[in-house]
Design a protein around this motif. Structure first.
Motif, PDB file in Angstrom:
ATOM      1  N   HIS A 105     -68.868 -46.467 -28.538  1.00 16.63           N
ATOM      2  CA  HIS A 105     -68.316 -47.294 -27.469  1.00 16.63           C
ATOM      3  C   HIS A 105     -67.879 -46.493 -26.244  1.00 16.63           C
ATOM      4  N   THR A 106     -68.006 -45.159 -26.292  1.00 18.34           N
ATOM      5  CA  THR A 106     -67.565 -44.332 -25.173  1.00 18.34           C
ATOM      6  C   THR A 106     -68.511 -44.472 -23.983  1.00 18.34           C
ATOM      7  N   MET A 107     -67.944 -44.777 -22.825  1.00 17.46           N
ATOM      8  CA  MET A 107     -68.727 -44.799 -21.581  1.00 17.46           C
ATOM      9  C   MET A 107     -68.868 -43.357 -21.102  1.00 17.46           C
ATOM     10  N   CYS A 108     -70.090 -42.852 -21.067  1.00 19.45           N
ATOM     11  CA  CYS A 108     -70.288 -41.463 -20.676  1.00 19.45           C
ATOM     12  C   CYS A 108     -71.691 -41.287 -20.105  1.00 19.45           C
ATOM     13  N   GLY A 109     -71.906 -40.145 -19.465  1.00 15.54           N
ATOM     14  CA  GLY A 109     -73.205 -39.885 -18.863  1.00 15.54           C
ATOM     15  C   GLY A 109     -73.095 -39.791 -17.354  1.00 15.54           C
ATOM     16  N   THR A 110     -74.193 -40.022 -16.668  1.00 13.13           N
ATOM     17  CA  THR A 110     -74.274 -39.879 -15.208  1.00 13.13           C
ATOM     18  C   THR A 110     -74.809 -41.180 -14.622  1.00 13.13           C
ATOM     19  N   LEU A 111     -74.191 -41.631 -13.546  1.00 15.40           N
ATOM     20  CA  LEU A 111     -74.391 -42.968 -12.984  1.00 15.40           C
ATOM     21  C   LEU A 111     -75.835 -43.465 -12.984  1.00 15.40           C
ATOM     22  N   ASP A 112     -76.752 -42.773 -12.322  1.00 18.32           N
ATOM     23  CA  ASP A 112     -78.109 -43.287 -12.152  1.00 18.32           C
ATOM     24  C   ASP A 112     -78.897 -43.370 -13.446  1.00 18.32           C
ATOM     25  N   TYR A 113     -78.394 -42.743 -14.529  1.00 21.61           N
ATOM     26  CA  TYR A 113     -79.143 -42.657 -15.780  1.00 21.61           C
ATOM     27  C   TYR A 113     -78.511 -43.491 -16.902  1.00 21.61           C
ATOM     28  N   LEU A 114     -77.457 -44.248 -16.568  1.00 15.36           N
ATOM     29  CA  LEU A 114     -76.770 -45.051 -17.584  1.00 15.36           C
ATOM     30  C   LEU A 114     -77.598 -46.256 -18.003  1.00 15.36           C
ATOM     31  N   ALA A 115     -77.591 -46.537 -19.297  1.00 15.10           N
ATOM     32  CA  ALA A 115     -78.259 -47.733 -19.819  1.00 15.10           C
ATOM     33  C   ALA A 115     -77.380 -48.961 -19.586  1.00 15.10           C
ATOM     34  N   PRO A 116     -77.976 -50.177 -19.543  1.00  9.46           N
ATOM     35  CA  PRO A 116     -77.189 -51.391 -19.277  1.00  9.46           C
ATOM     36  C   PRO A 116     -76.038 -51.598 -20.251  1.00  9.46           C
ATOM     37  N   GLU A 117     -76.256 -51.268 -21.528  1.00  9.99           N
ATOM     38  CA  GLU A 117     -75.191 -51.493 -22.511  1.00  9.99           C
ATOM     39  C   GLU A 117     -73.967 -50.620 -22.225  1.00  9.99           C
ATOM     40  N   MET A 118     -74.179 -49.446 -21.652  1.00 12.06           N
ATOM     41  CA  MET A 118     -73.033 -48.610 -21.270  1.00 12.06           C
ATOM     42  C   MET A 118     -72.335 -49.184 -20.044  1.00 12.06           C
ATOM     43  N   VAL A 119     -73.116 -49.596 -19.056  1.00  5.24           N
ATOM     44  CA  VAL A 119     -72.541 -50.174 -17.844  1.00  5.24           C
ATOM     45  C   VAL A 119     -71.693 -51.402 -18.179  1.00  5.24           C
ATOM     46  N   GLU A 120     -72.134 -52.176 -19.164  1.00  4.55           N
ATOM     47  CA  GLU A 120     -71.420 -53.395 -19.548  1.00  4.55           C
ATOM     48  C   GLU A 120     -70.384 -53.144 -20.634  1.00  4.55           C
ATOM     49  N   ASN A 121     -70.115 -51.862 -20.933  1.00  2.00           N
ATOM     50  CA  ASN A 121     -69.107 -51.480 -21.928  1.00  2.00           C
ATOM     51  C   ASN A 121     -69.354 -52.093 -23.299  1.00  2.00           C
ATOM     52  N   LYS A 122     -70.618 -52.146 -23.676  1.00  2.00           N
ATOM     53  CA  LYS A 122     -70.991 -52.636 -25.001  1.00  2.00           C
ATOM     54  C   LYS A 122     -71.292 -51.449 -25.918  1.00  2.00           C
ATOM     55  N   ALA A 123     -71.321 -51.720 -27.215  1.00  2.00           N
ATOM     56  CA  ALA A 123     -71.653 -50.660 -28.174  1.00  2.00           C
ATOM     57  C   ALA A 123     -73.077 -50.177 -27.915  1.00  2.00           C
ATOM     58  N   ALA A 176     -98.543 -45.299 -16.120  1.00  2.00           N
ATOM     59  CA  ALA A 176     -97.162 -44.821 -16.007  1.00  2.00           C
ATOM     60  C   ALA A 176     -96.213 -45.998 -15.821  1.00  2.00           C
ATOM     61  N   LYS A 177     -96.597 -46.943 -14.976  1.00  2.00           N
ATOM     62  CA  LYS A 177     -95.770 -48.128 -14.753  1.00  2.00           C
ATOM     63  C   LYS A 177     -95.570 -48.897 -16.052  1.00  2.00           C
ATOM     64  N   ASN A 178     -96.605 -48.963 -16.872  1.00  2.00           N
ATOM     65  CA  ASN A 178     -96.507 -49.649 -18.150  1.00  2.00           C
ATOM     66  C   ASN A 178     -95.505 -48.949 -19.062  1.00  2.00           C
ATOM     67  N   LEU A 179     -95.573 -47.613 -19.123  1.00  2.00           N
ATOM     68  CA  LEU A 179     -94.635 -46.858 -19.958  1.00  2.00           C
ATOM     69  C   LEU A 179     -93.199 -47.046 -19.478  1.00  2.00           C
ATOM     70  N   ILE A 180     -92.987 -46.897 -18.177  1.00  2.00           N
ATOM     71  CA  ILE A 180     -91.639 -47.057 -17.626  1.00  2.00           C
ATOM     72  C   ILE A 180     -91.089 -48.443 -17.921  1.00  2.00           C
ATOM     73  N   SER A 181     -91.920 -49.461 -17.749  1.00  2.00           N
ATOM     74  CA  SER A 181     -91.488 -50.846 -17.973  1.00  2.00           C
ATOM     75  C   SER A 181     -91.173 -51.122 -19.441  1.00  2.00           C
ATOM     76  N   ARG A 182     -91.792 -50.387 -20.350  1.00  2.00           N
ATOM     77  CA  ARG A 182     -91.527 -50.566 -21.786  1.00  2.00           C
ATOM     78  C   ARG A 182     -90.297 -49.797 -22.253  1.00  2.00           C
ATOM     79  N   LEU A 183     -89.834 -48.856 -21.446  1.00  2.00           N
ATOM     80  CA  LEU A 183     -88.608 -48.116 -21.757  1.00  2.00           C
ATOM     81  C   LEU A 183     -87.388 -48.727 -21.070  1.00  2.00           C
ATOM     82  N   LEU A 184     -87.570 -49.212 -19.826  1.00  2.00           N
ATOM     83  CA  LEU A 184     -86.463 -49.797 -19.076  1.00  2.00           C
ATOM     84  C   LEU A 184     -86.362 -51.289 -19.382  1.00  2.00           C
ATOM     85  N   VAL A 185     -85.957 -51.565 -20.601  1.00  2.00           N
ATOM     86  CA  VAL A 185     -85.806 -52.933 -21.110  1.00  2.00           C
ATOM     87  C   VAL A 185     -84.335 -53.148 -21.429  1.00  2.00           C
TER      88      VAL A 185
END
Length: 218
Positions: A105-123, A176-185
């Protein structure tokens, strides 16, 4: 230090030992002759397709290895990626890493690289690293993170909405766009497994064989 000392992968920077005096802790690290990948990105703005696929392949293998050991890095970014004398990528910066099978549950990392669940303070669990791999793939090809904005609030908003768009430049590659789109979900359970990345035609066709390495006990 305990986590990094235990890792034995050609794309993870070795921590050989450490000692301390009354004021400091000294770490004996593998030497990465070419320094931070961040510095090279700032010079050129982006990587070539061959360089990008090689780095993504290296990162995917190293992170998959970490995840098998229940290690979540949680702060993958260009400043924490080093290059050795042969140009081989090395993950470092394990200060925010954790070794756990349970969600955190710890919010950590660097702004531009944070996943949505961290931004929303979820597990969160290890797939926050998968998200970051998608961010880096975009940055390697286009020179900037995909959700960069003028303010922190706007960056957070774009991450949560997965406000993803691709520039109309010569560096746009459909695979590349396909790979990025499958990771940024946003749904973390639907992000592409790292083990599958090495089998993608775009990676197999372009990545440097030097870094198509298996797990080694060095």
């Amino acid at each position: 230090m305990e986590i990094q000392t235990s890792l034995r992968h050609p794309n993870a920077l070795r921590l050989y030992s450490w000692f301390h005096d009354d004021e400091r802790i000294y770490m004996i690290l593998e030497y990465a002759h070419r320094g931070e990948l961040y510095r090279e990105l700032r010079k050129t703005g982006h990587r070539t397709e061959k360089q990008a696929t090689t780095y993504i392949a290296s990162l995917a293998q190293a992170l998959a290895y970490c995840h098998e050991k229940d290690v979540i890095h949680r702060d993958i970014k260009p400043e924490n990626l080093l290059l050795d004398h042969e140009g081989r990528l090395k993950i470092t910066g394990f200060g925010w890493s954790v070794q756990s099978k349970s969600k955190r549950h710890t919010m950590c990392g660097t702004l531009d690289y944070l996943a949505p669940e961290m931004v929303e303070n979820k597990a969160h669990d290890y797939v926050v690293d998968n998200w970051t791999l998608g961010i880096l793939c975009y940055e390697f090809l286009y020179g900037v993170p995909p959700f960069e904005a003028e303010s922190q609030t706007d960056t957070f908003r774009r991450i949560v909405k997965v406000d993803l768009s691709f520039p109309s430049t010569p560096q746009v590659f459909a695979e590349a766009k396909n790979l990025i789109s499958r990771l940024l979900v946003k749904d973390s359970s639907k992000r592409l497994f790292l083990q599958k990345i090495m089998k993608l035609p775009w990676i197999m066709k372009n990545a440097d064989p030097m870094d198509k390495c298996s797990k080694l006990d060095l």
